[in-house]
Design a protein around this motif. Structure first.
Motif, PDB file in Angstrom:
ATOM      1  N   ASN A 253       0.843  -1.185   0.000  1.00 40.90           N
ATOM      2  CA  ASN A 253       0.000   0.000   0.000  1.00 40.90           C
ATOM      3  C   ASN A 253       0.878   1.234   0.000  1.00 40.90           C
ATOM      4  O   ASN A 253       1.969   1.219   0.582  1.00 40.90           O
ATOM      5  N   GLY A 254       0.425   2.281  -0.640  1.00 38.79           N
ATOM      6  CA  GLY A 254       1.212   3.505  -0.676  1.00 38.79           C
ATOM      7  C   GLY A 254       2.511   3.321  -1.428  1.00 38.79           C
ATOM      8  O   GLY A 254       2.526   2.900  -2.588  1.00 38.79           O
ATOM      9  N   TYR A 255       3.631   3.604  -0.760  1.00 34.23           N
ATOM     10  CA  TYR A 255       4.947   3.473  -1.389  1.00 34.23           C
ATOM     11  C   TYR A 255       5.529   2.062  -1.267  1.00 34.23           C
ATOM     12  O   TYR A 255       6.659   1.822  -1.701  1.00 34.23           O
ATOM     13  N   SER A 256       4.793   1.151  -0.664  1.00 36.24           N
ATOM     14  CA  SER A 256       5.250  -0.238  -0.551  1.00 36.24           C
ATOM     15  C   SER A 256       4.627  -1.058  -1.669  1.00 36.24           C
ATOM     16  O   SER A 256       3.408  -1.038  -1.856  1.00 36.24           O
ATOM     17  N   SER A 257       5.454  -1.800  -2.400  1.00 36.67           N
ATOM     18  CA  SER A 257       4.928  -2.557  -3.534  1.00 36.67           C
ATOM     19  C   SER A 257       5.836  -3.738  -3.856  1.00 36.67           C
ATOM     20  O   SER A 257       7.015  -3.757  -3.507  1.00 36.67           O
ATOM     21  N   GLY A 258       5.245  -4.741  -4.515  1.00 37.53           N
ATOM     22  CA  GLY A 258       6.007  -5.871  -5.033  1.00 37.53           C
ATOM     23  C   GLY A 258       6.603  -6.777  -3.986  1.00 37.53           C
ATOM     24  O   GLY A 258       7.559  -7.503  -4.253  1.00 37.53           O
ATOM     25  N   ARG A 259       6.044  -6.793  -2.803  1.00 41.16           N
ATOM     26  CA  ARG A 259       6.606  -7.629  -1.751  1.00 41.16           C
ATOM     27  C   ARG A 259       5.556  -8.590  -1.203  1.00 41.16           C
ATOM     28  O   ARG A 259       4.368  -8.482  -1.521  1.00 41.16           O
ATOM     29  N   THR A 260       6.008  -9.508  -0.346  1.00 42.09           N
ATOM     30  CA  THR A 260       5.104 -10.526   0.179  1.00 42.09           C
ATOM     31  C   THR A 260       5.228 -10.618   1.693  1.00 42.09           C
ATOM     32  O   THR A 260       6.260 -10.273   2.278  1.00 42.09           O
ATOM     33  N   ILE A 261       4.161 -11.107   2.320  1.00 44.54           N
ATOM     34  CA  ILE A 261       4.198 -11.467   3.734  1.00 44.54           C
ATOM     35  C   ILE A 261       3.573 -12.847   3.888  1.00 44.54           C
ATOM     36  O   ILE A 261       2.496 -13.123   3.354  1.00 44.54           O
ATOM     37  N   GLU A 262       4.292 -13.733   4.542  1.00 47.10           N
ATOM     38  CA  GLU A 262       3.808 -15.091   4.807  1.00 47.10           C
ATOM     39  C   GLU A 262       3.641 -15.276   6.303  1.00 47.10           C
ATOM     40  O   GLU A 262       4.394 -14.703   7.104  1.00 47.10           O
ATOM     41  N   ARG A 263       2.665 -16.107   6.679  1.00 50.90           N
ATOM     42  CA  ARG A 263       2.455 -16.456   8.071  1.00 50.90           C
ATOM     43  C   ARG A 263       2.644 -17.951   8.263  1.00 50.90           C
ATOM     44  O   ARG A 263       2.144 -18.742   7.478  1.00 50.90           O
ATOM     45  N   LYS A 264       3.338 -18.311   9.321  1.00 49.60           N
ATOM     46  CA  LYS A 264       3.563 -19.708   9.661  1.00 49.60           C
ATOM     47  C   LYS A 264       3.179 -19.922  11.124  1.00 49.60           C
ATOM     48  O   LYS A 264       3.474 -19.087  11.978  1.00 49.60           O
ATOM     49  N   GLY A 265       2.564 -21.054  11.393  1.00 50.84           N
ATOM     50  CA  GLY A 265       2.206 -21.398  12.762  1.00 50.84           C
ATOM     51  C   GLY A 265       2.857 -22.698  13.177  1.00 50.84           C
ATOM     52  O   GLY A 265       2.584 -23.747  12.589  1.00 50.84           O
ATOM     53  N   VAL A 266       3.731 -22.654  14.190  1.00 52.70           N
ATOM     54  CA  VAL A 266       4.403 -23.862  14.659  1.00 52.70           C
ATOM     55  C   VAL A 266       4.218 -24.057  16.167  1.00 52.70           C
ATOM     56  O   VAL A 266       4.771 -25.007  16.736  1.00 52.70           O
ATOM     57  N   TYR A 267       3.431 -23.189  16.798  1.00 51.45           N
ATOM     58  CA  TYR A 267       3.219 -23.313  18.240  1.00 51.45           C
ATOM     59  C   TYR A 267       2.048 -24.242  18.530  1.00 51.45           C
ATOM     60  O   TYR A 267       0.966 -24.096  17.962  1.00 51.45           O
ATOM     61  N   TRP A 272      -0.149 -31.435  26.696  1.00 56.22           N
ATOM     62  CA  TRP A 272       0.250 -32.803  26.372  1.00 56.22           C
ATOM     63  C   TRP A 272       1.487 -32.781  25.487  1.00 56.22           C
ATOM     64  O   TRP A 272       1.456 -32.248  24.367  1.00 56.22           O
ATOM     65  N   PRO A 273       2.615 -33.336  25.909  1.00 56.31           N
ATOM     66  CA  PRO A 273       3.858 -33.216  25.142  1.00 56.31           C
ATOM     67  C   PRO A 273       3.829 -33.882  23.777  1.00 56.31           C
ATOM     68  O   PRO A 273       4.574 -33.493  22.879  1.00 56.31           O
ATOM     69  N   TRP A 274       2.967 -34.902  23.581  1.00 53.82           N
ATOM     70  CA  TRP A 274       2.909 -35.600  22.293  1.00 53.82           C
ATOM     71  C   TRP A 274       2.049 -34.866  21.267  1.00 53.82           C
ATOM     72  O   TRP A 274       2.034 -35.232  20.106  1.00 53.82           O
ATOM     73  N   SER A 275       1.346 -33.840  21.685  1.00 55.69           N
ATOM     74  CA  SER A 275       0.451 -33.126  20.772  1.00 55.69           C
ATOM     75  C   SER A 275       1.243 -32.441  19.664  1.00 55.69           C
ATOM     76  O   SER A 275       2.325 -31.881  19.902  1.00 55.69           O
ATOM     77  N   THR A 276       0.708 -32.455  18.447  1.00 54.24           N
ATOM     78  CA  THR A 276       1.391 -31.847  17.297  1.00 54.24           C
ATOM     79  C   THR A 276       0.530 -30.823  16.556  1.00 54.24           C
ATOM     80  O   THR A 276       1.007 -30.187  15.618  1.00 54.24           O
ATOM     81  N   GLU A 277      -0.706 -30.650  16.947  1.00 54.87           N
ATOM     82  CA  GLU A 277      -1.598 -29.729  16.237  1.00 54.87           C
ATOM     83  C   GLU A 277      -1.356 -28.295  16.709  1.00 54.87           C
ATOM     84  O   GLU A 277      -1.508 -27.971  17.886  1.00 54.87           O
ATOM     85  N   THR A 278      -0.984 -27.420  15.774  1.00 55.30           N
ATOM     86  CA  THR A 278      -0.702 -26.031  16.129  1.00 55.30           C
ATOM     87  C   THR A 278      -2.006 -25.241  16.275  1.00 55.30           C
ATOM     88  O   THR A 278      -3.067 -25.679  15.830  1.00 55.30           O
ATOM     89  N   ASP A 279      -1.902 -24.070  16.886  1.00 56.89           N
ATOM     90  CA  ASP A 279      -3.100 -23.237  17.063  1.00 56.89           C
ATOM     91  C   ASP A 279      -3.199 -22.143  15.999  1.00 56.89           C
ATOM     92  O   ASP A 279      -3.872 -21.137  16.189  1.00 56.89           O
ATOM     93  N   GLY A 280      -2.521 -22.343  14.878  1.00 50.84           N
ATOM     94  CA  GLY A 280      -2.667 -21.431  13.744  1.00 50.84           C
ATOM     95  C   GLY A 280      -1.588 -20.374  13.665  1.00 50.84           C
ATOM     96  O   GLY A 280      -0.586 -20.416  14.372  1.00 50.84           O
ATOM     97  N   VAL A 281      -1.810 -19.409  12.779  1.00 52.73           N
ATOM     98  CA  VAL A 281      -0.804 -18.390  12.487  1.00 52.73           C
ATOM     99  C   VAL A 281      -1.107 -17.053  13.141  1.00 52.73           C
ATOM    100  O   VAL A 281      -0.253 -16.166  13.182  1.00 52.73           O
ATOM    101  N   ASN A 282      -2.313 -16.875  13.655  1.00 56.47           N
ATOM    102  CA  ASN A 282      -2.731 -15.569  14.151  1.00 56.47           C
ATOM    103  C   ASN A 282      -2.069 -15.226  15.484  1.00 56.47           C
ATOM    104  O   ASN A 282      -1.983 -16.061  16.390  1.00 56.47           O
ATOM    105  N   ASP A 283      -1.627 -14.005  15.608  1.00 55.72           N
ATOM    106  CA  ASP A 283      -1.071 -13.488  16.853  1.00 55.72           C
ATOM    107  C   ASP A 283      -2.192 -13.333  17.878  1.00 55.72           C
ATOM    108  O   ASP A 283      -3.163 -12.624  17.638  1.00 55.72           O
TER     109      ASP A 283
END
Length: 512
Positions: A253-267, A272-283
Motif C-alpha cells: 500500500n502507498g509506497y510499498s509494492s512488489g513484496r510478500t508477507i507469509e504467516r507460519k504457525g508452529v506453536y 500434552w507433550p505428544w500433541s502436534t496440532e498447532t493453534d494457527g498463524v494468528n497473533d
C-alpha cells in the motif's frame, strides 16, 4: 491499559527464593554426597536457588552445569520430559542422518526404553516423545535418576535438559503477576493507544514516521538509498494479527509494492507433550504484530505508522504464546521456526524479540543451524522490570551467533531504558524511550489502531530493519559484510563499549 512485561521479560522468581538445605550453596555441577543420597527431589525453590547462584557466578546457565540429582529433580517438576541433544561434540547439532548419528540415537532410545518402558506402559505413554528431523535432538519420558546417571556417563550426549521444567511455575512468580508501569512497555495486549502528535511526523503518501527514526537513526534519509527491496526478514515471535489489514491484504500500500508477507504457525497450545496440532498463524498476544510493524509496516496512505524496511518481504512465525520461553511447546516452536527459516534460501535476516534467563539447548542448536546457513540473526538483549534488569544480557542474545540489541533513552549519554538490559554481549543500541516515557509508535492489532512498543524488543526489530536496508543496497554482500558495515557506521566505532557495544546505529551511514 496495563500490559504484561514481555519482550524477553525476566521476572523475579529466581531472585527471591529460599533454601532449606545448607549444602545447596556448594552445588556446582558436582554430585555432593548430601545431595546425591537424598531420595526426594529438590523443591522448585531449591532448584531455582542453584540456578541463580550459577547465573551470578557465570553470567549464564546451562543444565550441563548441575549434578545428576539436580537435573533429575527438575525433571520431576517438569512432567519428566527430558530433551537429549546427542552427538559426538558440541558442533554435532545438525541431523545429517549419518550412520554415526543414527547409531548414537538408536542406542540412547533403546537404553531409555529398557529403563523406563515398564513405567510408561503402566501410564499408557510412549517413552519417545519427539525425534527432530533437523537437529540431533530427541525428547523422552524419563522418571528414574539411574537413567540420568547412566546416560551422562556412557552415551554420546551433548546435553540433557528438563524441557518441561518452568522457572516460573510457582503461582506468585508467574509472569502475569508482573506488570509494566505504562502501556508503552513491550508485551502482550491487544488494545491500542492514542499517539501523541509529538511522537511522529507525517510523510508522503500519508504515513506516520516514528520520532526515533528521524531524530536518532537517520532512517528517513537512508530511504533515499534503500527501502529494503528484495530482502526477506523472518520474524520469530507470537505471529502477526490477521485483523490488521496493513499486515495482510494492504501489505503493498502507498509506497510499498512488489513484496510478500507469509504467516507460519508452529506453536502447539497444549499441556500434552505428544500433541502436534498447532493453534494457527494468528497473533493472540500482540507482541509479534508490533515487531512486524516496526520492522516493515508499509509506507501507507492511510495515516498509520510505517516500518523501517517498508519494501522488504516478511515471513512471520507464531512460535510461542508469549515472549517468555518457559514452556516445552514454546521452546519447540521457536526451534522449529529457526530451522525452517534457516533452510529457506530466500530468507536473509531473522529477528527474535523473545528469550529466556537460562540457555535452552534446542533453541541454541536451531540458531546455530540457521547461522550455518548464512542468516544474520538479531535478538533482544533483555527486557524486564527495573528491579531485575541487573541480570544482564539474556539467552539467546548472549550467543556469539546472534547480534544483541538493547534500548536506550533519548537525550542521554547512553542511559539504558527503564526496563532494558545491558552487558558486554550487546552489539548495538537503539534510542527508543522518550523523556516522557513514551516509546515507539507502531500499528495496532486492529485496523485503524495505533500502539506504542518499547524495551529491547523494539530495538532488535528496528535493528533487523536497518540491516535489511543495508543488504538491499548491497545484495551481493555476505552476512559478514553487512554486519561489518553496521558496525563501522555506528556511533561508538571503532571503540566497543562494555555495555552498549558499537552504540547507536546510523542507517544513513550504513547504506552510503
Amino acid at each position: 491499559m496495563r500490559k504484561l512485561v514481555c519482550g524477553v521479560a525476566v521476572v523475579s522468581a529466581l531472585f527471591i527464593t529460599s533454601c532449606s538445605k545448607d549444602n545447596l550453596n556448594s552445588e556446582s555441577g558436582i554430585n555432593t554426597p548430601e545431595i546425591s543420597e537424598q531420595k526426594d527431589p529438590l523443591s522448585v525453590d531449591e532448584i531455582n536457588r542453584i540456578i541463580n547462584e550459577i547465573l551470578q557466578r557465570e553470567d549464564n546457565f546451562h543444565w550441563n552445569d548441575v549434578s545428576d540429582f539436580v537435573l533429575w529433580s527438575a525433571l520431576k517438576h517438569g512432567d519428566n520430559i527430558l530433551t537429549i541433544g546427542y552427538g559426538t561434540d558440541k558442533n554435532d547439532y545438525s541431523n545429517k542422518g549419518t550412520a554415526s548419528q543414527k547409531s548414537s540415537k538408536d542406542k540412547i532410545i533403546s537404553f531409555v526404553k529398557s529403563m523406563e518402558d515398564k513405567i510408561a506402559q503402566q501410564k499408557g505413554e510412549d517413552v519417545l516423545i519427539y525425534d527432530d528431523e533437523f537437529l540431533t535432538i530427541i525428547d523422552m519420558k524419563v522418571e528414574k535418576l539411574e537413567t540420568i546417571k547412566e546416560l551422562r556417563s556412557e552415551f554420546a550426549i551433548r546435553y540433557m535438559e528438563p524441557s518441561g521444567y518452568s522457572l516460573f511455575q510457582n503461582e506468585q512468580f508467574k509472569p502475569a503477576k508482573v506488570q509494566a508501569s505504562s502501556s508503552s512497555s513491550s508485551g502482550c495486549g491487544l488494545e491500542g493507544e492514542s499517539l501523541n502528535s509529538s511522537d511522529y511526523v507525517t510523510v508522503v503518501p500519508n504515513s506516520k514516521m516514528p520520532w526515533n527514526f528521524y531524530a536518532y537513526h537517520n532512517i528517513d534519509e537512508a530511504w533515499s538509498h534503500s527501502t529494503g527491496s528484495g530482502i526477506t526478514i523472518g520474524i520469530v515471535d507470537t505471529g502477526a494479527s490477521t485483523e490488521q489489514s496493513l499486515l495482510n491484504g494492504s501489505f503493498n500500500n502507498g509506497y510499498s509494492s512488489g513484496r510478500t508477507i507469509e504467516r507460519k504457525g508452529v506453536y502447539v497450545d497444549s499441556w500434552w507433550p505428544w500433541s502436534t496440532e498447532t493453534d494457527g498463524v494468528n497473533d493472540k498476544c500482540g507482541h509479534g504484530t508490533s515487531m512486524t510493524s516496526v520492522a516493515g509496516a508499509p509506507r501507507n496512505d492511510k495515516g498509520q505508522t510505517v516500518g523501517v524496511a517498508y519494501n522488504s518481504n516478511f515471513v512471520v512465525y507464531r512460535a510461542a504464546s508469549n515472549v517468555v520461553l518457559d514452556g516445552y511447546h514454546e521452546q519447540k516452536g521457536v526451534a522449529r521456526a529457526f530451522t525452517e527459516l534457516g533452510d529457506r534460501s530466500d530468507v536473509d535476516i531473522i529477528s527474535m524479540s523473545m528469550g529466556h534467563i537460562i540457555s535452552v539447548g534446542r533453541i541454541e542448536d536451531a540458531i546455530k543451524y540457521a547461522y550455518s546457513k548464512g542468516k544474520l540473526i538479531f535478538c533482544a538483549g533483555g527486557t524486564s522490570t527495573s528491579f531485575t534488569n541487573f541480570v544482564g544480557v539474556i539467552f539467546p542474545a548472549w550467543m556469539s551467533e546472534t547480534v544483541a540489541v538493547t534500548g536506550i533513552e533519548e537525550n542521554s549519554v547512553y542511559n539504558v531504558c527503564d526496563t532494558c538490559h545491558e552487558g558486554n554481549e550487546i552489539d548495538f543500541a537503539i534510542v527508543m524511550e522518550r523523556a516522557n516515557n513514551n516509546h515507539v509508535p507502531v500499528l495496532g492489532y486492529y485496523n485503524n489502531q495505533a500502539d506504542y512498543v518499547g524495551g529491547s524488543s523494539v530495538a532488535a526489530a528496528m535493528a533487523a530493519g536497518i540491516g535489511a536496508l543495508v543488504w538491499a543496497e548491497h545484495p551481493g554482500w555476505t552476512r559478514t559484510q553487512v554486519l561489518n558495515k553496521l558496525i563501522s557506521s555506528s556511533h561508538l566505532y571503532p571503540n566497543k563499549n562494555s555495555s552498549f557495544g558499537w552504540g547507536v546505529m546510523d542507517a544513513l551511514k550504513a547504506v552510503q
